[in-house]
Design a protein around this motif. Structure first.
Motif, PDB file in Angstrom:
ATOM      1  N   ALA A 102      57.936  -2.749  27.086  1.00 51.57           N
ATOM      2  CA  ALA A 102      58.395  -2.982  28.466  1.00 51.57           C
ATOM      3  C   ALA A 102      57.734  -1.995  29.424  1.00 51.57           C
ATOM      4  O   ALA A 102      57.370  -2.362  30.551  1.00 51.57           O
ATOM      5  N   LYS A 103      57.567  -0.748  28.987  1.00 51.41           N
ATOM      6  CA  LYS A 103      56.902   0.248  29.827  1.00 51.41           C
ATOM      7  C   LYS A 103      55.453  -0.150  30.106  1.00 51.41           C
ATOM      8  O   LYS A 103      54.962  -0.031  31.243  1.00 51.41           O
ATOM      9  N   GLU A 104      54.773  -0.634  29.079  1.00 50.70           N
ATOM     10  CA  GLU A 104      53.385  -1.071  29.258  1.00 50.70           C
ATOM     11  C   GLU A 104      53.300  -2.246  30.226  1.00 50.70           C
ATOM     12  O   GLU A 104      52.397  -2.294  31.076  1.00 50.70           O
ATOM     13  N   ILE A 105      54.228  -3.178  30.114  1.00 57.00           N
ATOM     14  CA  ILE A 105      54.218  -4.337  31.008  1.00 57.00           C
ATOM     15  C   ILE A 105      54.508  -3.910  32.442  1.00 57.00           C
ATOM     16  O   ILE A 105      53.902  -4.412  33.398  1.00 57.00           O
ATOM     17  N   ALA A 106      55.451  -2.966  32.590  1.00 55.39           N
ATOM     18  CA  ALA A 106      55.830  -2.500  33.934  1.00 55.39           C
ATOM     19  C   ALA A 106      54.698  -1.704  34.596  1.00 55.39           C
ATOM     20  O   ALA A 106      54.661  -1.583  35.821  1.00 55.39           O
ATOM     21  N   GLN A 107      53.809  -1.146  33.777  1.00 56.46           N
ATOM     22  CA  GLN A 107      52.694  -0.333  34.279  1.00 56.46           C
ATOM     23  C   GLN A 107      53.203   0.781  35.213  1.00 56.46           C
ATOM     24  O   GLN A 107      52.777   0.914  36.356  1.00 56.46           O
ATOM     25  N   TYR A 108      54.125   1.559  34.636  1.00 56.31           N
ATOM     26  CA  TYR A 108      54.750   2.637  35.414  1.00 56.31           C
ATOM     27  C   TYR A 108      54.821   3.876  34.530  1.00 56.31           C
ATOM     28  O   TYR A 108      55.379   3.847  33.427  1.00 56.31           O
ATOM     29  N   ASP A 109      54.235   4.974  34.995  1.00 56.38           N
ATOM     30  CA  ASP A 109      54.125   6.182  34.178  1.00 56.38           C
ATOM     31  C   ASP A 109      55.397   7.014  34.139  1.00 56.38           C
ATOM     32  O   ASP A 109      55.605   7.782  33.193  1.00 56.38           O
ATOM     33  N   ASP A 110      56.255   6.900  35.150  1.00 59.76           N
ATOM     34  CA  ASP A 110      57.440   7.758  35.230  1.00 59.76           C
ATOM     35  C   ASP A 110      58.592   7.228  34.369  1.00 59.76           C
ATOM     36  O   ASP A 110      59.743   7.121  34.815  1.00 59.76           O
ATOM     37  N   ILE A 111      58.259   6.882  33.148  1.00 56.89           N
ATOM     38  CA  ILE A 111      59.246   6.437  32.167  1.00 56.89           C
ATOM     39  C   ILE A 111      59.046   7.280  30.911  1.00 56.89           C
ATOM     40  O   ILE A 111      57.965   7.289  30.317  1.00 56.89           O
ATOM     41  N   TYR A 112      60.073   8.007  30.517  1.00 53.65           N
ATOM     42  CA  TYR A 112      60.038   8.830  29.309  1.00 53.65           C
ATOM     43  C   TYR A 112      60.918   8.165  28.256  1.00 53.65           C
ATOM     44  O   TYR A 112      62.116   7.937  28.489  1.00 53.65           O
ATOM     45  N   ILE A 113      60.348   7.844  27.114  1.00 55.91           N
ATOM     46  CA  ILE A 113      61.102   7.200  26.042  1.00 55.91           C
ATOM     47  C   ILE A 113      61.298   8.200  24.916  1.00 55.91           C
ATOM     48  O   ILE A 113      60.333   8.690  24.321  1.00 55.91           O
ATOM     49  N   VAL A 114      62.552   8.526  24.658  1.00 56.34           N
ATOM     50  CA  VAL A 114      62.912   9.557  23.677  1.00 56.34           C
ATOM     51  C   VAL A 114      63.526   8.905  22.451  1.00 56.34           C
ATOM     52  O   VAL A 114      64.535   8.196  22.547  1.00 56.34           O
ATOM     53  N   ASP A 115      62.906   9.116  21.307  1.00 55.05           N
ATOM     54  CA  ASP A 115      63.500   8.700  20.037  1.00 55.05           C
ATOM     55  C   ASP A 115      64.570   9.738  19.686  1.00 55.05           C
ATOM     56  O   ASP A 115      64.256  10.878  19.355  1.00 55.05           O
ATOM     57  N   SER A 116      65.820   9.345  19.762  1.00 46.90           N
ATOM     58  CA  SER A 116      66.907  10.303  19.518  1.00 46.90           C
ATOM     59  C   SER A 116      66.939  10.778  18.074  1.00 46.90           C
ATOM     60  O   SER A 116      67.499  11.838  17.770  1.00 46.90           O
ATOM     61  N   CYS A 117      66.347   9.961  17.145  1.00 43.59           N
ATOM     62  CA  CYS A 117      66.446  10.229  15.701  1.00 43.59           C
ATOM     63  C   CYS A 117      67.906  10.216  15.236  1.00 43.59           C
ATOM     64  O   CYS A 117      68.244  10.816  14.207  1.00 43.59           O
ATOM     65  N   HIS A 118      68.749   9.527  16.008  1.00 39.50           N
ATOM     66  CA  HIS A 118      70.177   9.471  15.694  1.00 39.50           C
ATOM     67  C   HIS A 118      70.754   8.120  16.108  1.00 39.50           C
ATOM     68  O   HIS A 118      70.040   7.248  16.600  1.00 39.50           O
TER      69      HIS A 118
END
Length: 281
Positions: A102-118
């Motif tokens: 979805a981030k790639e489609i939106a073409q918007y850099d101000d998105i941080y995706i955090v894998d919580s590992c939980h």
């Protein structure tokens, strides 16, 4: 420019908790045969466990689609806001991949995706800390850096009441499940640092589970600057006994925070499970 904090329904927030924190929760879907529900929207925890106990087959949970994240990301892009998405462990679900697409489609850099590992309450500790830091005016990059460090200290130990759902999910054989039932085996689970769920003990009866978890707590005690949660699946009974045991042995946890877990983890561990979630020192 505001910071939008996004999570998914594996964090097991209620609708009121989501509203109070001013966060966005992208729901999973849960299927019982041909019946499909949206986690936390038209299927609450209590109804899920009633259905689980009465269902002959194991329900299926499905990750949110990229489209579920895309609307959220495009709204943030239009507003010029930053997004921090704190999502269920990538080792357990493809939710991270949906968000990345979805981030790639939106073409918007101000998105941080955090894998919580939980997942469940151990995931919530991270989301809540991000909410606190946002309120304090901390920038998105610093919040994400803090989350990457904190998630290595978040700890969960859970005792299972039954092996039946591990069998139904293909994780153990019918022979193992039957033998476990015969001699009252109770598995103890935890998360690894890469976000996988692993067995860290097998005990005969809950009394021995309580003792093992206490030993684990003594070896890696909680940092009381963060909340300690006691979790249960469906029925609080075993969780209450566990808290009472810890209080008697340690003199601590006099005002315990008990929270129910939902379908994402509940599907695989079944009703009657209990555990503790905390940040270790």
């Amino acid at each position: 420019m505001a910071i939008r904090i996004v999570t998914d329904s594996a964090a097991d927030y209620t609708k009121a908790e989501i509203e109070k924190r001013n966060i966005i929760c992208i729901p999973m879907t849960v299927s019982f045969g041909d019946e499909v529900f949206t986690d936390g929207v038209d299927l609450e925890k209590e109804e899920f466990f009633e259905r689980l106990k009465n269902s002959k087959c194991l329900p299926h949970t499905a990750q949110p689609s990229p489209a579920s994240f895309l609307d959220c990301f495009e709204e943030a892009k239009t507003a010029g806001d930053t997004v921090i998405a704190i999502l269920i462990s990538g080792a357990l679900s493809g939710t991270i991949q949906s968000a990345q697409l979805a981030k790639e489609i939106a073409q918007y850099d101000d998105i941080y995706i955090v894998d919580s590992c939980h997942a469940t309450l151990s995931m919530r500790i991270l989301v809540d800390q991000a909410v606190i830091m946002r309120h304090q005016g901390v920038c998105a990059k610093e919040i994400v850096a803090m989350l990457e460090k904190l998630k290595q200290r978040v700890t969960i130990y859970a005792g299972l009441d039954t092996l039946e759902y591990l069998y139904k999910g293909g994780r153990i054989s019918r022979t193992e499940a039957n033998l476990g039932k015969l001699i009252n085996i109770k598995p103890v689970l935890t998360f690894t640092t890469d976000g996988s769920v692993v067995l860290c003990g097998k005990q005969v009866g809950f009394r021995h589970v309580f003792k093992q978890v206490l030993q684990l707590l003594e070896a890696a005690p909680p940092d009381m600057d963060y909340p300690v949660y006691f979790i249960y699946s469906g029925d609080k009974k075993n969780c209450v006994k566990f808290v009472q045991y810890l209080m008697k042995q340690t003199g601590e946890f006099e005002e315990p925070k008990l929270r129910g877990i939902g379908p994402t983890i509940g599907t695989h561990i079944g009703p009657g499970a209990f555990g503790i979630v905390y940040v270790r020192k």
